[in-house]
Design a protein around this motif. Structure first.
Motif, short mmCIF file in Angstrom:
data_model
loop_
_atom_site.label_atom_id
_atom_site.label_comp_id
_atom_site.label_asym_id
_atom_site.label_seq_id
_atom_site.Cartn_x
_atom_site.Cartn_y
_atom_site.Cartn_z
N GLN A 111 0.53 -1.32 -0.16
CA GLN A 111 -0.05 0.22 -0.40
C GLN A 111 1.01 1.04 0.10
O GLN A 111 1.85 1.33 1.05
CB GLN A 111 -1.10 -0.16 1.22
CG GLN A 111 -2.18 -1.67 1.13
CD GLN A 111 -2.54 -1.24 2.50
OE1 GLN A 111 -2.83 -0.76 2.93
NE2 GLN A 111 -3.19 -2.67 2.71
N PHE A 112 0.57 2.17 -0.26
CA PHE A 112 1.48 3.79 -1.51
C PHE A 112 0.66 5.30 -0.11
O PHE A 112 -0.39 4.75 -0.33
CB PHE A 112 1.65 3.73 -2.22
CG PHE A 112 2.79 2.40 -2.52
CD1 PHE A 112 3.72 2.55 -3.07
CD2 PHE A 112 1.91 1.32 -2.81
CE1 PHE A 112 4.77 1.18 -3.44
CE2 PHE A 112 2.21 0.25 -3.81
CZ PHE A 112 4.21 0.65 -3.77
N ILE A 113 1.11 6.08 0.17
CA ILE A 113 0.52 7.39 -0.08
C ILE A 113 1.48 7.76 -1.54
O ILE A 113 2.23 7.62 -1.26
CB ILE A 113 0.99 7.73 1.45
CG1 ILE A 113 -0.09 7.25 2.11
CG2 ILE A 113 -0.03 9.04 0.67
CD1 ILE A 113 -1.86 7.66 1.68
N VAL A 114 0.70 8.34 -1.81
CA VAL A 114 1.15 8.42 -3.25
C VAL A 114 1.08 10.68 -3.12
O VAL A 114 -0.20 11.01 -3.22
CB VAL A 114 0.56 9.04 -5.15
CG1 VAL A 114 0.91 9.85 -6.03
CG2 VAL A 114 0.52 7.22 -4.98
N ALA A 115 1.98 11.57 -2.30
CA ALA A 115 2.36 12.86 -2.69
C ALA A 115 3.35 13.77 -3.05
O ALA A 115 2.54 13.59 -4.21
CB ALA A 115 1.92 12.77 -1.00
N ASP A 116 3.89 14.79 -2.54
CA ASP A 116 4.76 15.09 -3.13
C ASP A 116 6.12 14.05 -3.69
O ASP A 116 6.71 14.41 -4.49
CB ASP A 116 5.66 15.97 -1.97
CG ASP A 116 6.31 14.93 -1.03
OD1 ASP A 116 4.90 14.51 -0.52
OD2 ASP A 116 7.26 16.12 -0.33
N ASP A 117 5.68 12.70 -2.83
CA ASP A 117 6.64 11.49 -3.40
C ASP A 117 5.99 10.96 -3.20
O ASP A 117 4.76 10.75 -2.64
CB ASP A 117 8.20 11.45 -2.29
CG ASP A 117 8.72 10.76 -2.98
OD1 ASP A 117 8.79 9.98 -3.99
OD2 ASP A 117 9.86 10.91 -2.12
N ILE A 118 6.43 9.34 -3.24
CA ILE A 118 5.41 8.48 -3.24
C ILE A 118 6.20 7.36 -1.74
O ILE A 118 7.02 7.03 -1.94
CB ILE A 118 5.96 7.30 -4.51
CG1 ILE A 118 4.71 7.81 -5.31
CG2 ILE A 118 4.95 5.29 -3.99
CD1 ILE A 118 4.72 7.01 -6.92
N TYR A 119 4.82 7.24 -0.62
CA TYR A 119 5.58 6.81 0.38
C TYR A 119 4.85 5.01 0.63
O TYR A 119 3.74 4.98 0.36
CB TYR A 119 5.00 7.65 1.16
CG TYR A 119 5.37 8.86 1.07
CD1 TYR A 119 7.07 8.94 1.99
CD2 TYR A 119 4.68 9.65 0.61
CE1 TYR A 119 7.46 10.40 2.33
CE2 TYR A 119 5.90 11.37 0.61
CZ TYR A 119 6.90 11.52 1.49
OH TYR A 119 7.19 12.26 1.40
#
Length: 174
Positions: A111-119
């Motif tokens: 699972q990822f969070i896509v914001a200023d980067d990908i976490y």
């Protein structure tokens, strides 16, 4: 910040943080206090198939809700509607590296969070609730394929190319 200890709180500035920490330290009885940061962005996930060497990504699913809703309570969309091609490439690259570095065999959910980067926010070395969803979309029995990989088959021997499965055109699944 989201804080855990004896209770939880969401704080928005240093003043709120200091007040919470005073209470938490008083009531924690020496137990650790977890401090976490919320990242606002798009949450997405992949179920990957690995044979210990090669990694196959059936698809990238985007969560309909904002980041932070538990994945078990979220609604998945495929293909993702708000990710750029570069973000998709990076997600597949990260998931592939995780599969390689862990020498995973079978199925894994990332699972990822896509914001200023990908976490990366979570990695589970198992099938997830999205496997039947992606199996229907891709017309591939993903759990059955994962079982064959666990029993010693390779992706190549099953005629599955590593990398990202092609996205459908003009169709969105929810």
């Amino acid at each position: 910040f989201v804080l855990g200890g004896k209770g939880m709180a969401i704080v928005h500035d240093d003043t709120e943080l200091k007040e919470y920490l005073k209470r938490a330290l008083k009531n924690s009885h020496g137990e650790p206090i977890l401090i976490d940061q919320y990242i606002k962005g798009i949450e997405c996930e992949v179920d990957i198939l690995c044979d210990g060497d090669e990694v196959f990504v059936p698809g990238i699913m985007e969560h309909l809700e904002g980041a932070g809703v538990h994945s078990g309570d979220s609604i998945a969309m495929y293909p993702p509607q708000h990710l750029s091609d570069n973000q998709k490439i990076k997600i597949v690259d990260i998931a592939t590296k995780i599969g390689h570095k862990t020498h995973a065999v079978g199925m894994m959910n990332v699972q990822f969070i896509v914001a200023d980067d990908i976490y990366v926010i979570d990695v589970n070395p198992r099938a997830s609730r999205t496997v039947p969803f992606m199996s229907k979309i891709t017309k591939m029995h993903l759990a059955q394929i994962a079982t064959k990989l666990i029993l010693g088959k390779t992706l190549a021997s099953l005629a599955i190319e590593s990398g990202l499965h092609p996205e459908p055109e003009n169709t969105v699944y929810v």
